[in-house]
Scaffold this motif. Structure first.
Motif, mmCIF file in Angstrom:
data_model
loop_
_atom_site.group_PDB
_atom_site.id
_atom_site.type_symbol
_atom_site.label_atom_id
_atom_site.label_comp_id
_atom_site.label_asym_id
_atom_site.label_seq_id
_atom_site.Cartn_x
_atom_site.Cartn_y
_atom_site.Cartn_z
ATOM 1 N N ALA A 1 -9.930 -6.332 3.595
ATOM 2 C CA ALA A 1 -9.925 -4.872 3.528
ATOM 3 C C ALA A 1 -9.946 -4.438 2.076
ATOM 4 O O ALA A 1 -9.312 -5.055 1.217
ATOM 5 N N GLU A 2 -10.690 -3.367 1.806
ATOM 6 C CA GLU A 2 -10.676 -2.733 0.488
ATOM 7 C C GLU A 2 -10.275 -1.286 0.693
ATOM 8 O O GLU A 2 -10.922 -0.543 1.430
ATOM 9 N N ILE A 3 -9.176 -0.896 0.051
ATOM 10 C CA ILE A 3 -8.681 0.464 0.175
ATOM 11 C C ILE A 3 -8.532 1.042 -1.215
ATOM 12 O O ILE A 3 -7.704 0.577 -1.997
ATOM 13 N N ASN A 4 -9.372 2.025 -1.510
ATOM 14 C CA ASN A 4 -9.383 2.689 -2.819
ATOM 15 C C ASN A 4 -9.421 1.687 -3.968
ATOM 16 O O ASN A 4 -8.729 1.823 -4.963
ATOM 17 N N GLY A 5 -10.224 0.628 -3.833
ATOM 18 C CA GLY A 5 -10.384 -0.356 -4.889
ATOM 19 C C GLY A 5 -9.423 -1.519 -4.832
ATOM 20 O O GLY A 5 -9.627 -2.512 -5.519
ATOM 21 N N LEU B 1 0.852 -1.178 0.000
ATOM 22 C CA LEU B 1 0.000 0.000 0.000
ATOM 23 C C LEU B 1 0.891 1.231 0.000
ATOM 24 O O LEU B 1 1.659 1.447 0.930
ATOM 25 N N ALA B 2 0.793 2.015 -1.066
ATOM 26 C CA ALA B 2 1.626 3.212 -1.170
ATOM 27 C C ALA B 2 1.140 4.274 -0.184
ATOM 28 O O ALA B 2 -0.068 4.414 0.041
ATOM 29 N N PRO B 3 2.052 5.037 0.424
ATOM 30 C CA PRO B 3 1.646 6.051 1.414
ATOM 31 C C PRO B 3 0.689 7.098 0.849
ATOM 32 O O PRO B 3 -0.170 7.588 1.559
ATOM 33 N N HIS B 4 0.819 7.422 -0.430
ATOM 34 C CA HIS B 4 -0.050 8.449 -1.002
ATOM 35 C C HIS B 4 -1.508 7.992 -1.091
ATOM 36 O O HIS B 4 -2.406 8.809 -1.223
ATOM 37 N N GLN B 5 -1.772 6.678 -0.992
ATOM 38 C CA GLN B 5 -3.146 6.191 -1.062
ATOM 39 C C GLN B 5 -3.943 6.543 0.188
ATOM 40 O O GLN B 5 -5.161 6.572 0.151
ATOM 41 N N ASP C 1 -10.471 11.566 2.568
ATOM 42 C CA ASP C 1 -11.644 10.866 2.056
ATOM 43 C C ASP C 1 -11.275 9.534 1.401
ATOM 44 O O ASP C 1 -11.972 9.043 0.536
ATOM 45 N N ALA C 2 -10.165 8.929 1.816
ATOM 46 C CA ALA C 2 -9.748 7.632 1.280
ATOM 47 C C ALA C 2 -10.830 6.603 1.603
ATOM 48 O O ALA C 2 -11.355 6.561 2.715
#
Length: 150
Positions: free
Chosen positions: A47-51, A23-27, A32-33
Motif C-alpha cells: 500500500a502507498e498512502i500519501n507517499g 499511519l497518523a489519523p490526519h493523513q 483526496d488522500a
C-alpha cells in the motif's frame, strides 16, 4: 450495450487494514488522500498512502470486524425516550480477515550507480535514434528495387 460489456463484472470487497499506529489519523482525513494498493489478491499486498509505503500480510482477526455506512434514510427516534444522535449508521458486512501493514522505506541507489545507468541509457538511446534515422540502402538501390518489383 454490446457483448464485451456484459463479460465484465465488478465485485467490491471490504478489507480491514491494520497499520499498527504507523499511519497518523490526519493523513486520511482529506477525501483526496492518495491511496494505492497493489497485489491485494496476493499473499503480500503493498500500500502507498500519501507517499508512505507499507508492506502487508494477511492474518485472521481476533474476533469479527464490522463495517458500517451512513444511513441517510434513518427515522429519528423519540427524543423523550432515546438520546438524539447526529448521524445514524447501518450495518454493511463483517470480516474475520485482516491485513497487517508495516511501514517500509525505499532507499535511493548510490549516485555512482545511477550516473552509470544514465550514461548507458543515453548511449543506447543515441544508438537507436541513429540507426532509426539512417537508411540501410542507398537511393539508387531503392529506385532499382522499386523498379524490379513492378
Amino acid at each position: 450495450m454490446n457483448d464485451s460489456d456484459s463479460e465484465y463484472e465488478e465485485t467490491e470487497y471490504l478489507v480491514y487494514g491494520d497499520f499498527q499506529n504507523n499511519l497518523a489519523p490526519h493523513q486520511l482525513k482529506r477525501e483526496d488522500a492518495a491511496i494505492k494498493i497493489i497485489g491485494i489478491e496476493g499473499d503480500n499486498p503493498t500500500a502507498e498512502i500519501n507517499g508512505s509505503i507499507f508492506k502487508g500480510s494477511y492474518d485472521m482477526a481476533m474476533g469479527t470486524y464490522l463495517f458500517f455506512e451512513k444511513d441517510n434514510n434513518s427515522v429519528p427516534g423519540d427524543p423523550l425516550f432515546e438520546p438524539v444522535c447526529r448521524q445514524q449508521y447501518k450495518y454493511v458486512t463483517k470480516t474475520d480477515k485482516i491485513i497487517n501493514f508495516e511501514r517500509i522505506y525505499v532507499e535511493n541507489l548510490p549516485q555512482e550507480k545511477q550516473e552509470v545507468k544514465e550514461e548507458d541509457q543515453n548511449q543506447t538511446e543515441a544508438k537507436t535514434s541513429d540507426s532509426a534515422l539512417k537508411p540501410n540502402i542507398t537511393y539508387k538501390e531503392a529506385i532499382n528495387k522499386f523498379g524490379d518489383e513492378q
